[in-house]
Scaffold this active site. Structure first.
Site, PDB file in Angstrom:
ATOM      1  N   GLU A 138      -4.313 -22.281 -62.321  1.00 14.37           N
ATOM      2  CA  GLU A 138      -3.978 -23.170 -63.435  1.00 14.37           C
ATOM      3  C   GLU A 138      -3.649 -22.378 -64.705  1.00 14.37           C
ATOM      4  O   GLU A 138      -4.168 -22.676 -65.785  1.00 14.37           O
ATOM      5  CB  GLU A 138      -5.115 -24.158 -63.681  1.00 14.37           C
ATOM      6  CG  GLU A 138      -5.429 -25.030 -62.472  1.00 14.37           C
ATOM      7  CD  GLU A 138      -6.472 -26.095 -62.768  1.00 14.37           C
ATOM      8  OE1 GLU A 138      -7.254 -25.935 -63.725  1.00 14.37           O
ATOM      9  OE2 GLU A 138      -6.500 -27.096 -62.035  1.00 14.37           O
TER      10      GLU A 138
ATOM     11  N   GLU B 256      -6.363 -28.496 -55.032  1.00 14.85           N
ATOM     12  CA  GLU B 256      -7.707 -29.017 -55.301  1.00 14.85           C
ATOM     13  C   GLU B 256      -7.625 -30.524 -55.460  1.00 14.85           C
ATOM     14  O   GLU B 256      -6.750 -31.043 -56.153  1.00 14.85           O
ATOM     15  CB  GLU B 256      -8.305 -28.434 -56.593  1.00 14.85           C
ATOM     16  CG  GLU B 256      -8.531 -26.938 -56.602  1.00 14.85           C
ATOM     17  CD  GLU B 256      -9.073 -26.454 -57.948  1.00 14.85           C
ATOM     18  OE1 GLU B 256      -9.713 -27.248 -58.660  1.00 14.85           O
ATOM     19  OE2 GLU B 256      -8.833 -25.284 -58.287  1.00 14.85           O
TER      20      GLU B 256
END
Length: 483
Positions: free
Chosen positions: A116, A259
């Site tokens: 991220e 995720e």
């Protein structure tokens, strides 16, 4: 060979390919930010027992990779964000890929370049390092003859794209150029686009978010987008990314969910029932091969549940729920019934190395009014007390049981050192399990097969991840809210 036979074989091959493309593979994220780590070999046995064939790591820990050797489990390893500007790609490939791969080795399929890294809260700190790091690492993979097997990816947060409805999805203006470069690189090297999606955070952060829209059982508040109707946040979020990719010329790029999950404790709405309903609904939705309105019959190629185990050492800055995402507790015990698509429920870890069955509790003959705030602060500053907070599984304990929970959490963290249960004479060791209802008083586990050097490496990873959790308000930008 007759034309009819050729046609039949061609049709069979096409059907086989279509079937292969349509099925999502269910993997898990294996995080290690826990004060009570099971042996890597025990965790890998847990993966095998549950027929989990794909696992994503947040580092390239050698003990985990050794345990995964020869198992056939496909692995994604990761390079932390703060190493993107300094790591040596040739050395990385040598130390983390070449020495573990080969006949009887670890089946490493992906390297995640950062995690991220485009989060809004990072303020662009890592943004300019991602593509150069991938280019350099790709060259190293070519030199090591691994480029055709190991693919580079960048797990992106869903805040990288935005829109009011899925068909209008577009990448953030500040990311448009870099996302175009990234997608071009991924496409050229046969890599998927990896994204993390969290409907729970949409619900947690926005009191107006319709609760049923976060799940997969239909919604009384669907999102209308032209001819398409969205009944759950996952489909809407996924198609927003599909639209964003299409606008930069890569609308057919394969997508992997890096995720996704639902926590079981530490906040209102984070509980066993909701987690089971969400995760089972997600799995059933994926395995139905229904896909989404913009990709009918084509669900994401891989989906990694977050996560495998609870991680009691994670930062609680986003919320106390951060330590409770596991489908298993920290010691590998299934929290709820879940069918991963392998025609069976979850199986517990075996041969877990527990500390002795004893607990530290508040002394029954002592006045707990003498418990000082510093006693509780000391214990909870080091141990995990998040289940005691509002919405937690232990939030309904009485005062004395509450104190006992804190004492025991600290005692187990200190590997049941006798002095750690003293608390100025207010604590005592008991051999009777003080657990109350759904509130479990844990007994720690011991990890005896970690080498000292590997233990030090894991400790450094833990410090890094805890520090990352303290940078900015991570949770506020971790998930794009589609509604």
């Amino acid at each position: 060979m007759g034309s009819g036979v050729v046609a039949l074989l061609t049709l069979s091959l096409l059907l086989l390919i279509a079937t292969h493309q349509a099925h999502s593979a269910i993997g898990v994220n294996w995080g290690t930010l826990s004060y009570h780590k099971m042996r890597p070999s025990t965790v890998v046995d847990l993966l095998k027992a549950n027929k989990i064939t794909k696992v994503k790591l947040f580092d390239s820990n050698p003990d985990a990779l050794r345990a995964l050797m020869g198992t056939g489990i496909q692995v994604m390893i990761s390079i932390p964000n703060d190493l993107l500007s300094t790591f040596n790609p040739d050395l990385f490939v040598q130390q983390n890929l070449s020495r573990f791969m080969g006949k009887g080795g670890a089946d490493i399929r992906y390297v995640a370049v950062g995690n991220e890294p485009f989060l809004t809260s990072y303020g662009g700190v890592y943004q300019n390092y991602v593509v150069p790091a991938m280019v350099n690492l790709q060259q190293s993979l070519v030199k090591a003859n691994l480029a055709s097997y190991v693919k580079l990816v960048v797990p992106c947060n869903a805040d990288a794209y935005e829109s009011n409805v899925p068909s209008q999805g577009t990448f953030r203006p500040d990311l448009m150029q870099i996302m175009t470069e990234l997608a071009s690189f991924l496409n050229s090297n046969g890599s998927p686009f990896v994204v993390n999606i969290y409907p729970f955070l949409s619900l947690y952060q926005n009191s107006d978010f319709p609760q049923d829209f976060a799940f997969f059982e239909g919604s009384s508040h669907p999102v209308l987008d032209g001819p398409n109707v969205y009944y759950n946040a996952f489909d809407g979020n996924f198609d927003t990314l599909v639209s964003a990719l299409a606008k930069i010329g890569f609308g057919q790029m394969p997508i992997v969910i890096g995720e996704i999950g639902w926590p079981t404790d530490g906040a209102v709405g984070a509980n066993l029932t909701a987690a089971r309903v969400f995760n089972q609904g997600l799995i059933n939705h994926l395995l139905s091969n229904k896909g989404t309105p913009l990709r009918p019959g084509s669900p994401p190629m891989d989906v990694y549940l977050f996560g495998l185990l609870d991680e009691g050492a994670k930062s609680t800055l986003p919320g106390n729920f951060e330590r409770h995402w596991g489908i298993f507790s920290f010691d590998g015990q299934a929290k709820y019934r879940l069918n991963l698509g392998n025609k069976g429920g979850l199986k517990n870890a075996e041969n877990v190395q527990y500390l002795p069955s004893r607990w530290c509790v508040a002394h029954p003959e002592k006045d707990m009014a003498q418990v000082a705030d510093e006693h509780l602060r000391l214990a909870c500053s080091q141990a995990d007390c998040t289940t005691l907070n509002d919405g937690g599984s232990c939030s309904q304990l009485g005062e004395k049981d509450n104190i006992s929970y804190v004492f025991n959490s600290y005692y187990q963290l200190q590997m049941q050192n006798e002095k750690s249960c003293d608390f100025d004479g207010l604590g005592m060791v008991t051999f009777l399990d003080p657990s109350v209802g759904d509130c479990r008083f844990l007994v720690g586990v011991t990890d005896k097969d970690l080498s000292s050097s590997s233990a030090e490496i894991m400790a450094r990873w833990d410090i890094y991840h805890i520090w990352i959790g303290l940078v900015g308000v991570w949770a506020l930008t971790r998930c794009y809210i589609l509604y």
